[in-house]
Scaffold this active site. Structure first.
Site, PDB file in Angstrom:
ATOM      1  N   TYR A  36       0.823  -1.211   0.000  1.00  0.00           N
ATOM      2  CA  TYR A  36       0.000   0.000   0.000  1.00  0.00           C
ATOM      3  C   TYR A  36       0.860   1.266   0.000  1.00  0.00           C
ATOM      4  O   TYR A  36       0.352   2.353  -0.297  1.00  0.00           O
ATOM      5  CB  TYR A  36      -0.926   0.055   1.217  1.00  0.00           C
ATOM      6  CG  TYR A  36      -1.894  -1.081   1.377  1.00  0.00           C
ATOM      7  CD1 TYR A  36      -2.112  -2.012   0.367  1.00  0.00           C
ATOM      8  CD2 TYR A  36      -2.607  -1.228   2.572  1.00  0.00           C
ATOM      9  CE1 TYR A  36      -3.005  -3.067   0.552  1.00  0.00           C
ATOM     10  CE2 TYR A  36      -3.499  -2.266   2.747  1.00  0.00           C
ATOM     11  CZ  TYR A  36      -3.689  -3.188   1.753  1.00  0.00           C
ATOM     12  OH  TYR A  36      -4.573  -4.219   1.942  1.00  0.00           O
ATOM     13  N   LEU A 179     -17.637  -4.257   1.364  1.00  0.00           N
ATOM     14  CA  LEU A 179     -18.663  -3.478   0.657  1.00  0.00           C
ATOM     15  C   LEU A 179     -18.631  -3.730  -0.842  1.00  0.00           C
ATOM     16  O   LEU A 179     -19.288  -3.018  -1.609  1.00  0.00           O
ATOM     17  CB  LEU A 179     -18.480  -1.988   0.947  1.00  0.00           C
ATOM     18  CG  LEU A 179     -18.404  -1.610   2.445  1.00  0.00           C
ATOM     19  CD1 LEU A 179     -18.283  -0.115   2.615  1.00  0.00           C
ATOM     20  CD2 LEU A 179     -19.601  -2.154   3.197  1.00  0.00           C
ATOM     21  N   ASN A 230     -19.802   2.677   9.605  1.00  0.00           N
ATOM     22  CA  ASN A 230     -19.274   1.325   9.488  1.00  0.00           C
ATOM     23  C   ASN A 230     -19.106   0.673  10.855  1.00  0.00           C
ATOM     24  O   ASN A 230     -19.396  -0.511  11.035  1.00  0.00           O
ATOM     25  CB  ASN A 230     -17.933   1.339   8.755  1.00  0.00           C
ATOM     26  CG  ASN A 230     -18.063   1.663   7.287  1.00  0.00           C
ATOM     27  OD1 ASN A 230     -19.151   1.632   6.712  1.00  0.00           O
ATOM     28  ND2 ASN A 230     -16.951   2.008   6.651  1.00  0.00           N
TER      29      ASN A 230
END
Length: 258
Positions: A36, A179, A230
């Site tokens: 990342y 999601l 969330n």
């Protein structure tokens, strides 16, 4: 591992502010990875969040992953130490093998991870994107208990056998992309359940996943509104019929194939 139902996935986050905000609203599990390229960002946000709140470092699980180029036995230790330095932590609470590819050799890579546990640099060892045979081989090769398997899991991509394996062997399933890359609002069973509970399809998707012991989720979010939503989704209880309808969704779409 005793992980909370909802943690924070940080892929694509390049600003430390959402990390600090996440801690302030209740998140206690932060997930990143070498690939990342944001471990320093997560570390900066973690430090800021700890300084601005009464959250203790030991109450936050900080997880990262070794990429496929970092899995040679001579590379595991130096790379893990670099990750810890970038994250600003003395100990990595959870260190994953990101994928069983590249330099990964279970008989060489996993003992190197065991050594990091013995040295105290790593508390728990996990794997990510493994299949059943890979999981069995990892459990056999590790001295440390397998703490977690991180895998894609959402209403459009669901492998019950992976969850059952985790139950049998006593480790946690960490569901990424719960999601479905923003597509849960296109799934009739999810939309119907959201309407019945006066909530969002996103909340339903998280609730559906976290109800499947021993699954926890790490949805990505940046705004405080989405972070709070969330986190609260884990308190939503779906009916058996709603859960069955989502389980029965036939279309499978893996967002991050091998």
């Amino acid at each position: 591992m005793d992980l909370p139902p909802v943690g924070l996935g940080t892929m694509g986050i390049d600003d430390p502010e959402p990390i600090g905000t996440a801690l302030s609203v209740g998140y206690r599990h932060l997930d990143t990875a070498r690939i990342y390229d944001n471990e320093a960002v997560v570390g900066e946000g973690l430090a800021a969040g700890l300084a601005a709140t009464d959250v203790r470092r030991e109450d936050v699980t900080v997880a990262t992953k070794l990429w496929i180029d970092d899995l040679g036995p001579d590379d595991v230790g130096p790379t893990a130490r670099e990750s810890a330095d970038l994250l600003g932590v003395e100990t990595l609470d959870l260190l994953y093998v990101h994928r069983p590819r590249g330099a990964y050799d279970p008989e060489a890579t996993l003992p190197a991870l065991d050594a990091l546990v013995d040295d105290g640099l790593v508390r728990n060892v996990g794997v990510s994107n493994f299949e059943l045979a890979d999981l069995d081989r990892a459990i056999e090769a590790l001295d440390a208990p397998l703490a977690a398997h991180q895998t894609e899991l959402h209403p459009l991509f669901y492998k019950p056998a992976l969850i059952e394996h985790a139950r049998e062997h006593g480790y946690t399933v960490v569901a990424y992309s719960p999601l479905a890359g923003g597509r849960v609002g296109e799934i009739d069973a999810v939309v119907d359940a959201a309407a019945a509970h006066d909530t969002t399809p996103e909340a339903v998707a998280i609730a559906w996943a976290t109800a499947k012991e021993p699954v926890v989720t790490i949805p990505k979010a940046s705004s405080e509104r989405h972070l709070r939503a969330n986190l609260a989704a884990a308190d939503l209880e779906l009916s058996p019929a709603e859960t069955a309808a989502i389980d029965a969704v036939e279309r499978e779409e893996e967002l991050f194939p091998e």
